[in-house]
Write a protein that holds these residues in place. Sequence first.
Motif, PDB file in Angstrom:
ATOM      1  N   CYS A   6      10.965  87.689 -24.060  1.00  0.00           N
ATOM      2  CA  CYS A   6      11.974  87.877 -23.125  1.00  0.00           C
ATOM      3  C   CYS A   6      13.106  87.388 -23.280  1.00  0.00           C
ATOM      4  CB  CYS A   6      11.371  87.554 -21.666  1.00  0.00           C
ATOM      5  SG  CYS A   6      10.088  88.445 -21.276  1.00  0.00           S
ATOM      6  N   ALA A   7      13.105  85.939 -23.758  1.00  0.00           N
ATOM      7  CA  ALA A   7      14.317  85.346 -23.949  1.00  0.00           C
ATOM      8  C   ALA A   7      14.902  85.569 -25.161  1.00  0.00           C
ATOM      9  CB  ALA A   7      13.766  83.610 -23.746  1.00  0.00           C
ATOM     10  N   LEU A   8      14.263  85.875 -26.353  1.00  0.00           N
ATOM     11  CA  LEU A   8      14.453  86.106 -27.474  1.00  0.00           C
ATOM     12  C   LEU A   8      15.478  87.543 -27.525  1.00  0.00           C
ATOM     13  CD1 LEU A   8      14.914  86.016 -30.700  1.00  0.00           C
ATOM     14  CD2 LEU A   8      12.827  86.899 -30.917  1.00  0.00           C
ATOM     15  N   GLU A   9      14.969  88.501 -26.854  1.00  0.00           N
ATOM     16  CA  GLU A   9      15.476  89.955 -26.602  1.00  0.00           C
ATOM     17  C   GLU A   9      16.948  89.680 -25.798  1.00  0.00           C
ATOM     18  OE1 GLU A   9      14.679  94.151 -24.676  1.00  0.00           O
ATOM     19  OE2 GLU A   9      12.854  92.848 -25.095  1.00  0.00           O
ATOM     20  N   TYR A  10      16.711  88.724 -24.830  1.00  0.00           N
ATOM     21  CA  TYR A  10      18.060  88.683 -24.098  1.00  0.00           C
ATOM     22  C   TYR A  10      18.917  88.072 -24.926  1.00  0.00           C
ATOM     23  CZ  TYR A  10      20.710  87.230 -19.890  1.00  0.00           C
ATOM     24  OH  TYR A  10      21.596  86.943 -18.794  1.00  0.00           O
ATOM     25  N   TYR A  11      18.576  87.008 -25.588  1.00  0.00           N
ATOM     26  CA  TYR A  11      19.481  86.397 -26.630  1.00  0.00           C
ATOM     27  C   TYR A  11      20.101  87.359 -27.716  1.00  0.00           C
ATOM     28  CZ  TYR A  11      21.771  84.223 -30.700  1.00  0.00           C
ATOM     29  OH  TYR A  11      22.715  84.018 -31.677  1.00  0.00           O
ATOM     30  N   ASN A  12      19.271  88.451 -28.176  1.00  0.00           N
ATOM     31  CA  ASN A  12      19.597  89.500 -29.043  1.00  0.00           C
ATOM     32  C   ASN A  12      20.545  90.399 -28.484  1.00  0.00           C
ATOM     33  OD1 ASN A  12      18.386  88.523 -31.457  1.00  0.00           O
ATOM     34  ND2 ASN A  12      16.236  89.590 -30.998  1.00  0.00           N
ATOM     35  N   GLN A  13      20.442  90.609 -27.351  1.00  0.00           N
ATOM     36  CA  GLN A  13      21.310  91.575 -26.452  1.00  0.00           C
ATOM     37  C   GLN A  13      22.616  90.808 -26.300  1.00  0.00           C
ATOM     38  OE1 GLN A  13      18.661  92.169 -23.091  1.00  0.00           O
ATOM     39  NE2 GLN A  13      17.898  93.972 -23.700  1.00  0.00           N
ATOM     40  N   SER A  14      22.690  89.478 -26.087  1.00  0.00           N
ATOM     41  CA  SER A  14      23.911  88.948 -25.994  1.00  0.00           C
ATOM     42  C   SER A  14      24.808  89.045 -27.276  1.00  0.00           C
ATOM     43  CB  SER A  14      23.732  87.615 -25.579  1.00  0.00           C
ATOM     44  OG  SER A  14      23.127  86.644 -26.387  1.00  0.00           O
ATOM     45  N   ASP A  15      23.895  89.032 -28.414  1.00  0.00           N
ATOM     46  CA  ASP A  15      24.716  88.757 -29.689  1.00  0.00           C
ATOM     47  C   ASP A  15      25.269  90.150 -30.250  1.00  0.00           C
ATOM     48  OD1 ASP A  15      25.576  87.237 -32.002  1.00  0.00           O
ATOM     49  OD2 ASP A  15      24.072  88.626 -33.060  1.00  0.00           O
ATOM     50  N   SER A  16      24.368  91.412 -29.630  1.00  0.00           N
ATOM     51  CA  SER A  16      24.839  92.807 -30.090  1.00  0.00           C
ATOM     52  C   SER A  16      26.212  92.910 -29.005  1.00  0.00           C
ATOM     53  CB  SER A  16      23.809  93.561 -29.713  1.00  0.00           C
ATOM     54  OG  SER A  16      22.643  93.349 -30.467  1.00  0.00           O
ATOM     55  N   LEU A  17      26.110  92.423 -27.722  1.00  0.00           N
ATOM     56  CA  LEU A  17      27.034  92.984 -26.835  1.00  0.00           C
ATOM     57  C   LEU A  17      28.487  92.031 -27.216  1.00  0.00           C
ATOM     58  CD1 LEU A  17      25.649  92.909 -23.288  1.00  0.00           C
ATOM     59  CD2 LEU A  17      27.028  94.750 -24.503  1.00  0.00           C
ATOM     60  N   LEU A  18      28.209  90.700 -27.927  1.00  0.00           N
ATOM     61  CA  LEU A  18      29.300  90.062 -28.383  1.00  0.00           C
ATOM     62  C   LEU A  18      30.027  90.991 -29.554  1.00  0.00           C
ATOM     63  CD1 LEU A  18      31.044  87.509 -28.602  1.00  0.00           C
ATOM     64  CD2 LEU A  18      29.337  86.547 -30.272  1.00  0.00           C
TER      65      LEU A  18
END
Length: 134
Positions: free
Chosen positions: A45-57
Amino acid sequence: MIQKALLVLLVFISLKSNSQTLETIYKLKSKYQKCLDKGNNMRNCALEYYNQSDSLLNVSYKNLKAKMSSKEQSKLKKEQLAWLKKRDQFFQKVYADTKKEGNFIEGTQDFDMIIYDEQAKFVFGRVKELIQKG
């Protein structure tokens, strides 16, 4: 894996269609919390959340840059490079602090979850800044 790819694609599509708002971040955070609330596979869950943050960045940066003059783009690039240095320092500090606290054993899923969670929060902070500049 396919779900993750579809989610990233949907995020990109929604952002490209001018619906890139702070609400996008809040929706992702809510989805993340629901994933954590299930109580299993929380590291992912946390890894996916981080990946989403990076994509949005990346999307937020590109969208903002596209709206700017070449002089403004140059300034933004310098600002982003400085932020990336701060990000790297923060990531190192989070890792060291989490390891030092001793509440979580390095290399365990709980340890990784804490790291990814903190990293995502930091990156989403920058995403918010970029969205507000646009």
